[in-house]
Design a protein around this motif. Structure first.
Motif, PDB file in Angstrom:
ATOM      1  N   GLY A 175       0.785  -1.231   0.000  1.00  0.00           N
ATOM      2  CA  GLY A 175       0.000   0.000   0.000  1.00  0.00           C
ATOM      3  C   GLY A 175       0.813   1.274   0.000  1.00  0.00           C
ATOM      4  O   GLY A 175       0.241   2.367   0.120  1.00  0.00           O
ATOM      5  N   ARG A 176       2.126   1.174  -0.162  1.00  0.00           N
ATOM      6  CA  ARG A 176       2.964   2.372  -0.153  1.00  0.00           C
ATOM      7  C   ARG A 176       4.076   2.240  -1.188  1.00  0.00           C
ATOM      8  O   ARG A 176       4.878   1.302  -1.141  1.00  0.00           O
ATOM      9  CB  ARG A 176       3.572   2.586   1.230  1.00  0.00           C
ATOM     10  CG  ARG A 176       4.407   3.857   1.356  1.00  0.00           C
ATOM     11  CD  ARG A 176       5.048   3.941   2.718  1.00  0.00           C
ATOM     12  NE  ARG A 176       5.849   5.153   2.867  1.00  0.00           N
ATOM     13  CZ  ARG A 176       6.804   5.309   3.793  1.00  0.00           C
ATOM     14  NH1 ARG A 176       7.058   4.319   4.648  1.00  0.00           N
ATOM     15  NH2 ARG A 176       7.487   6.415   3.872  1.00  0.00           N
ATOM     16  N   THR A 228      -3.222   2.229  -3.759  1.00  0.00           N
ATOM     17  CA  THR A 228      -1.918   2.402  -3.127  1.00  0.00           C
ATOM     18  C   THR A 228      -1.649   3.877  -2.911  1.00  0.00           C
ATOM     19  O   THR A 228      -2.274   4.746  -3.532  1.00  0.00           O
ATOM     20  CB  THR A 228      -0.789   1.761  -3.962  1.00  0.00           C
ATOM     21  OG1 THR A 228       0.388   1.643  -3.169  1.00  0.00           O
ATOM     22  CG2 THR A 228      -0.467   2.601  -5.206  1.00  0.00           C
ATOM     23  N   ASN A 258       1.702   7.518   9.062  1.00  0.00           N
ATOM     24  CA  ASN A 258       1.909   6.815   7.800  1.00  0.00           C
ATOM     25  C   ASN A 258       2.625   5.479   7.955  1.00  0.00           C
ATOM     26  O   ASN A 258       3.360   5.047   7.056  1.00  0.00           O
ATOM     27  CB  ASN A 258       2.684   7.690   6.809  1.00  0.00           C
ATOM     28  CG  ASN A 258       2.457   7.262   5.366  1.00  0.00           C
ATOM     29  OD1 ASN A 258       1.338   6.904   4.989  1.00  0.00           O
ATOM     30  ND2 ASN A 258       3.508   7.292   4.554  1.00  0.00           N
ATOM     31  N   HIS A 259       2.428   4.829   9.068  1.00  0.00           N
ATOM     32  CA  HIS A 259       3.051   3.513   9.234  1.00  0.00           C
ATOM     33  C   HIS A 259       2.360   2.490   8.337  1.00  0.00           C
ATOM     34  O   HIS A 259       1.129   2.391   8.324  1.00  0.00           O
ATOM     35  CB  HIS A 259       2.966   3.052  10.685  1.00  0.00           C
ATOM     36  CG  HIS A 259       3.455   1.642  10.891  1.00  0.00           C
ATOM     37  ND1 HIS A 259       4.784   1.300  10.812  1.00  0.00           N
ATOM     38  CD2 HIS A 259       2.779   0.483  11.138  1.00  0.00           C
ATOM     39  CE1 HIS A 259       4.920   0.009  11.019  1.00  0.00           C
ATOM     40  NE2 HIS A 259       3.717  -0.506  11.217  1.00  0.00           N
ATOM     41  N   HIS A 260       3.145   1.742   7.597  1.00  0.00           N
ATOM     42  CA  HIS A 260       2.649   0.628   6.796  1.00  0.00           C
ATOM     43  C   HIS A 260       3.400  -0.621   7.242  1.00  0.00           C
ATOM     44  O   HIS A 260       4.639  -0.647   7.231  1.00  0.00           O
ATOM     45  CB  HIS A 260       2.879   0.854   5.302  1.00  0.00           C
ATOM     46  CG  HIS A 260       1.951   1.849   4.685  1.00  0.00           C
ATOM     47  ND1 HIS A 260       2.001   3.192   4.973  1.00  0.00           N
ATOM     48  CD2 HIS A 260       0.936   1.692   3.798  1.00  0.00           C
ATOM     49  CE1 HIS A 260       1.063   3.833   4.274  1.00  0.00           C
ATOM     50  NE2 HIS A 260       0.401   2.947   3.572  1.00  0.00           N
ATOM     51  N   GLU A 261       2.664  -1.633   7.634  1.00  0.00           N
ATOM     52  CA  GLU A 261       3.297  -2.850   8.141  1.00  0.00           C
ATOM     53  C   GLU A 261       4.208  -3.461   7.091  1.00  0.00           C
ATOM     54  O   GLU A 261       3.857  -3.552   5.909  1.00  0.00           O
ATOM     55  CB  GLU A 261       2.234  -3.858   8.567  1.00  0.00           C
ATOM     56  CG  GLU A 261       2.796  -5.100   9.218  1.00  0.00           C
ATOM     57  CD  GLU A 261       1.713  -6.029   9.731  1.00  0.00           C
ATOM     58  OE1 GLU A 261       2.045  -7.161  10.134  1.00  0.00           O
ATOM     59  OE2 GLU A 261       0.536  -5.620   9.725  1.00  0.00           O
ATOM     60  N   GLU A 262       5.370  -3.880   7.537  1.00  0.00           N
ATOM     61  CA  GLU A 262       6.373  -4.468   6.655  1.00  0.00           C
ATOM     62  C   GLU A 262       6.731  -5.851   7.194  1.00  0.00           C
ATOM     63  O   GLU A 262       6.960  -6.007   8.402  1.00  0.00           O
ATOM     64  CB  GLU A 262       7.618  -3.569   6.648  1.00  0.00           C
ATOM     65  CG  GLU A 262       8.604  -3.840   5.546  1.00  0.00           C
ATOM     66  CD  GLU A 262       9.698  -2.776   5.508  1.00  0.00           C
ATOM     67  OE1 GLU A 262      10.315  -2.615   4.441  1.00  0.00           O
ATOM     68  OE2 GLU A 262       9.945  -2.128   6.540  1.00  0.00           O
TER      69      GLU A 262
END
Length: 346
Positions: free
Chosen positions: A90-91, A134, A217-221
């Protein structure tokens, strides 16, 4: 210079006569680094990215997650460069670099074409992940009104400001400082062959994912994505990873982590340390964990004879991180901006 083969499908819209677009290779790295340096000098007064950063992104370990296009003029000079990096689900990180020597009309048109190409590349990356939408995440230096104008024209909005801070290493940093009450700081364990302990790496990843879950804006990685991205950095060093633990009756619980890297000059020499990540679990905040981790990286930098330690902080961070950094001598050296655009994947 041998002209690059034309790749008009990479750039929606027309380029000036005899200009061409192509996918860059290792042979393009010197020209792309020179283009990036010209852009950085014009935008903020000095270049910061080193040649090894460019090489890693285009033709090294960092290339796997990135798609690039370079635009050259009729004389073969690199005038534009765009990158779309699949940063997390998503980023997509978008970077557009336009030669500052171009007149505004030509530069604006080229920037528009590069941002349009980057959108297509980002959508393709999102499609490969099976996503319906995205985020395109780009940026600008605060003084760079020209890049900000081009971002706005491409449909991006300014959403955040970041302070790039630095602190010189002093003789006082050579002495280890006491940690917070019940806090133990240790380097990630190493196995007999020199590789890091797998369980410690998982602990670092888990702590950081939890610590940043409530951040902007944290996107799980995934663990694999996290590890591969950090290892692709030319400055990556396994002995720059630390864990913070709370110790109670002999039992140790990981509650904080710091991952740093070596800062390199244009000749590849190590001159400083850079804090890539510093995170503390919400339940452990206020106990001196972050300060203890910072003390560890400062002491380490002093022992290695480095000139300074740098980091990035959210100007609107709710944790008060900037106040902590200032209290121990960090000062803002320059300011950057995040610009975002959300796109639907067709």
């Amino acid at each position: 210079m041998t002209p690059h083969s034309s790749a008009p499908d990479l750039i929606p819209g027309d380029l000036p006569s005899r200009w061409n677009a192509s996918t860059p290779t290792a042979d393009d790295v010197p020209d792309l680094h020179a283009l990036r340096s010209r852009h950085e000098v014009a935008a903020k007064g000095r270049a910061s990215a080193g040649p090894e950063d460019t090489r890693s992104e285009v033709a090294g370990d960092g290339a796997a997650a990135r798609t690039h296009v370079v635009v050259r003029d009729a004389d073969g000079t690199a005038r534009g460069w765009a990158t779309a990096q699949d940063r997390a689900a998503g980023r997509v990180l978008v970077a557009v670099v336009v030669d500052p020597d171009l007149d505004d009309d030509t530069g604006d048109a080229l920037a528009g074409a590069l941002f349009a190409w980057a959108e297509r590349a980002g959508v393709a990356q999102a499609q490969a992940r099976g996503l319906a939408a995205t985020q395109l995440d780009s940026g600008a230096f605060e003084p760079d009104a020209r890049q900000q104008r081009r971002l706005e024209a491409a449909g991006y909005a300014h959403v955040r400001t970041w302070w790039q801070m630095r602190r010189p290493v002093t003789a006082d940093d050579e002495a280890e400082r006491p940690t917070g009450p019940g806090v133990r700081i240790r380097a990630v364990r190493r196995e007999s062959g020199g590789m890091p302990d797998a369980a410690d790496l998982v602990a670092v990843h888990d702590v950081l994912e939890q610590a940043f879950a409530d951040h902007f804006n944290h996107h799980e990685e995934t663990f694999d994505e996290f590890l591969a991205r950090l290892r692709a950095d030319p400055g990556h060093r396994w002995d720059h990873w630390w864990l913070a633990e709370l110790v109670d009756d002999g039992a140790a619980e990981p509650v904080g982590a710091l991952v740093a890297s070596a800062s390199l000059d244009d000749d590849g020499r190590t001159v400083g340390s850079y804090v890539d990540y510093l995170g503390v679990l919400r339940t452990a905040r206020g106990r001196g964990v972050a300060r203890s981790l910072l003390d560890a990286v400062l002491t380490d930098a002093a022992a290695r004879g480095r000139s300074g330690v740098a980091l990035e902080v959210d100007a609107d961070s709710p944790t008060g991180a900037a106040s902590l950094y200032r209290s121990i001598g960090f000062e803002t050296s320059y300011v950057t901006q995040s610009w975002h655009r959300d796109v639907v994947v067709g």
